[in-house]
Design an enzyme around this catalytic site. Sequence first.
Site, PDB file in Angstrom:
ATOM      1  N   ILE A 188     -18.676  40.428 -23.746  1.00  0.00           N
ATOM      2  CA  ILE A 188     -17.439  39.785 -24.207  1.00  0.00           C
ATOM      3  C   ILE A 188     -16.242  40.682 -23.908  1.00  0.00           C
ATOM      4  CG2 ILE A 188     -16.276  38.729 -26.198  1.00  0.00           C
ATOM      5  CD1 ILE A 188     -19.192  38.514 -27.411  1.00  0.00           C
ATOM      6  N   SER A 243     -39.849  30.314 -24.240  1.00  0.00           N
ATOM      7  CA  SER A 243     -40.499  29.938 -25.508  1.00  0.00           C
ATOM      8  C   SER A 243     -39.424  29.366 -26.416  1.00  0.00           C
ATOM      9  CB  SER A 243     -41.113  31.168 -26.187  1.00  0.00           C
ATOM     10  OG  SER A 243     -42.105  31.725 -25.351  1.00  0.00           O
ATOM     11  N   TYR A 272     -27.871  44.350 -38.629  1.00  0.00           N
ATOM     12  CA  TYR A 272     -26.765  44.035 -37.697  1.00  0.00           C
ATOM     13  C   TYR A 272     -25.749  43.142 -38.418  1.00  0.00           C
ATOM     14  CZ  TYR A 272     -24.069  41.249 -34.519  1.00  0.00           C
ATOM     15  OH  TYR A 272     -23.023  40.584 -33.942  1.00  0.00           O
ATOM     16  N   SER A 277     -18.831  38.049 -36.520  1.00  0.00           N
ATOM     17  CA  SER A 277     -19.850  37.100 -36.077  1.00  0.00           C
ATOM     18  C   SER A 277     -20.130  36.052 -37.139  1.00  0.00           C
ATOM     19  CB  SER A 277     -21.142  37.864 -35.752  1.00  0.00           C
ATOM     20  OG  SER A 277     -22.227  36.987 -35.601  1.00  0.00           O
ATOM     21  N   GLY A 321     -18.699  45.715 -21.842  1.00  0.00           N
ATOM     22  CA  GLY A 321     -19.772  44.836 -22.352  1.00  0.00           C
ATOM     23  C   GLY A 321     -19.507  43.391 -21.962  1.00  0.00           C
ATOM     24  N   LYS A 356     -21.564  43.715 -39.762  1.00  0.00           N
ATOM     25  CA  LYS A 356     -20.392  42.862 -39.515  1.00  0.00           C
ATOM     26  C   LYS A 356     -19.692  42.534 -40.840  1.00  0.00           C
ATOM     27  CE  LYS A 356     -20.581  42.741 -35.124  1.00  0.00           C
ATOM     28  NZ  LYS A 356     -19.563  43.502 -34.345  1.00  0.00           N
ATOM     29  N   LYS A 361     -25.722  45.313 -31.009  1.00  0.00           N
ATOM     30  CA  LYS A 361     -25.674  43.905 -31.455  1.00  0.00           C
ATOM     31  C   LYS A 361     -27.025  43.179 -31.397  1.00  0.00           C
ATOM     32  CE  LYS A 361     -25.300  41.580 -27.254  1.00  0.00           C
ATOM     33  NZ  LYS A 361     -25.330  40.189 -26.881  1.00  0.00           N
TER      34      LYS A 361
HETATM   35  C1  WQD Z   1     -30.092  30.630 -30.280  1.00  0.00           C
HETATM   36  C2  WQD Z   1     -31.185  29.597 -30.539  1.00  0.00           C
HETATM   37  C3  WQD Z   1     -33.282  30.553 -31.235  1.00  0.00           C
HETATM   38  C4  WQD Z   1     -34.187  32.625 -27.505  1.00  0.00           C
HETATM   39  C5  WQD Z   1     -27.583  35.719 -32.060  1.00  0.00           C
HETATM   40  C6  WQD Z   1     -27.121  36.696 -33.093  1.00  0.00           C
HETATM   41  C7  WQD Z   1     -25.655  36.488 -33.363  1.00  0.00           C
HETATM   42  C8  WQD Z   1     -24.898  36.580 -32.054  1.00  0.00           C
HETATM   43  C9  WQD Z   1     -25.421  35.561 -31.073  1.00  0.00           C
HETATM   44  C10 WQD Z   1     -24.116  38.806 -31.752  1.00  0.00           C
HETATM   45  C11 WQD Z   1     -32.006  29.931 -31.782  1.00  0.00           C
HETATM   46  C12 WQD Z   1     -33.418  29.863 -29.887  1.00  0.00           C
HETATM   47  C13 WQD Z   1     -33.546  31.870 -28.475  1.00  0.00           C
HETATM   48  C14 WQD Z   1     -35.426  32.170 -26.959  1.00  0.00           C
HETATM   49  C15 WQD Z   1     -35.300  30.226 -28.362  1.00  0.00           C
HETATM   50  N1  WQD Z   1     -25.005  37.872 -31.503  1.00  0.00           N
HETATM   51  N2  WQD Z   1     -34.094  30.696 -28.879  1.00  0.00           N
HETATM   52  N3  WQD Z   1     -35.931  30.984 -27.414  1.00  0.00           N
HETATM   53  O1  WQD Z   1     -29.865  33.895 -32.892  1.00  0.00           O
HETATM   54  O2  WQD Z   1     -28.089  32.068 -32.841  1.00  0.00           O
HETATM   55  O3  WQD Z   1     -27.409  34.438 -32.561  1.00  0.00           O
HETATM   56  O4  WQD Z   1     -26.820  35.844 -30.886  1.00  0.00           O
HETATM   57  O5  WQD Z   1     -23.117  38.722 -32.397  1.00  0.00           O
HETATM   58  O6  WQD Z   1     -25.212  37.483 -34.238  1.00  0.00           O
HETATM   59  O7  WQD Z   1     -27.811  36.434 -34.292  1.00  0.00           O
HETATM   60  O8  WQD Z   1     -28.627  33.304 -30.744  1.00  0.00           O
HETATM   61  O9  WQD Z   1     -29.379  32.922 -28.446  1.00  0.00           O
HETATM   62  O10 WQD Z   1     -30.793  34.382 -29.955  1.00  0.00           O
HETATM   63  O11 WQD Z   1     -30.715  31.925 -30.347  1.00  0.00           O
HETATM   64  O12 WQD Z   1     -35.784  29.151 -28.757  1.00  0.00           O
HETATM   65  O13 WQD Z   1     -36.054  32.817 -26.084  1.00  0.00           O
HETATM   66  O14 WQD Z   1     -32.102  29.633 -29.442  1.00  0.00           O
HETATM   67  O15 WQD Z   1     -34.405  30.270 -32.048  1.00  0.00           O
HETATM   68  O16 WQD Z   1     -32.351  28.709 -32.393  1.00  0.00           O
HETATM   69  P1  WQD Z   1     -28.585  33.367 -32.349  1.00  0.00           P
HETATM   70  P2  WQD Z   1     -29.905  33.205 -29.793  1.00  0.00           P
END
Ligand code: WQD
Length: 339
Positions: free
Chosen positions: A12, A217, A150, A125, A10, A154, A85
Amino acid sequence: MKILVTGGLGFIGSHTVVALQSKGYEVVIIDNLSNSTLNVLKGITSISKKTPIFEKLDMRDKTDLKKFFLKHKDIDGVIHFAASKAVGESVVNPLLYYENNIATLTYLLQNLTELTQQNLIFSSSCTVYGEADNLPVLEEAPVKKAISPYGNTKQIGEEIIKDSCSAHSNLKAISLRYFNPIGAHPTAAIGELPSGTPQNLVPFITQTAIGKREKLSVFGNDYPTADGTCVRDYIHVMDLAEAHVVALERLISSKSEMNYEVFNVGTGVGSSVLEVVSAFEKTSGEKLNYHIVDRREGDVIAAYADTTKANEILGWKAKRTLSQALEDAWRWEQQTVLQ
Ligand code: WQD
């Protein structure tokens, strides 16, 4: 020394395999290839010039897992990544997540507690904190009610491991609470391989820049932050990988009297979505096409780590910058087009 890396093909996991090999460890990978391909094994080998032992195995198969441990009795440590995840998917299909993230963890622990001494690093996480009351987030911050199955897996996973370490003196473990892993190995031989439409910000940015996606977006710019967009702690995946090796060595060397510890793994720096976008544009020289849309359900306003504990106890600190991570992510995206 021989280290088992579950989910080692994967995102990481593969970078952690490379970090382990660079420290001279022999690596055994088990992976069910549900979210990866054997090309990742080639990528790992092209970096380290050493091919890890690989066994295709689905950890939901209790018998297969038992057979694996009968065959590999000389494992000195385990880094457990294998899990589902995707936050959104977990809401739609919670039972897949409770089976694949929790049942498999109990099968792994049952095998480990039958061995003489075992050292386990668990992939947790920052999602366990939810919307933290204070920032940066300390490990002692209260674990809040998970906003997705999810995130719940964790939280439950950490509790199962903690209880198992208390009950079995031959088991020691560390949970690493990741913030937002991004980037790729600088050789671009391995990187993030999101299946389908990327859920995470950085792969969506690079796929937009390369032309695979029409535009990014941005999920809301009306949050109570400096520029209205959400703030996260984006950590280079190689810094995160190296943190796993340091944590494992803490267990193997028995430096810790504790049988269970938790560490935040982040940079300690918060960056907003628009700051990441502009950092990407500067690093890549590409103008990113994006528009602001409604907030995404479940997003926290801000999350970034207090990394004092990892810095002082593990002696580990993130070395790479946001720009370096975005540069490596962009190089990786560009080479995947060539494949
Ligand atoms: C980051 C920021 C979105 C996509 C998730 C999981 C967490 C971990 C990491 C596994 C947020 C914004 C995102 C897009 C956007 N995963 N965004 N447009 O949600 O902080 O964490 O991934 O362990 O558990 O929850 O990461 O990258 O999805 O979002 O504006 O198309 O980017 O709103 O503010 P997140 P993310």
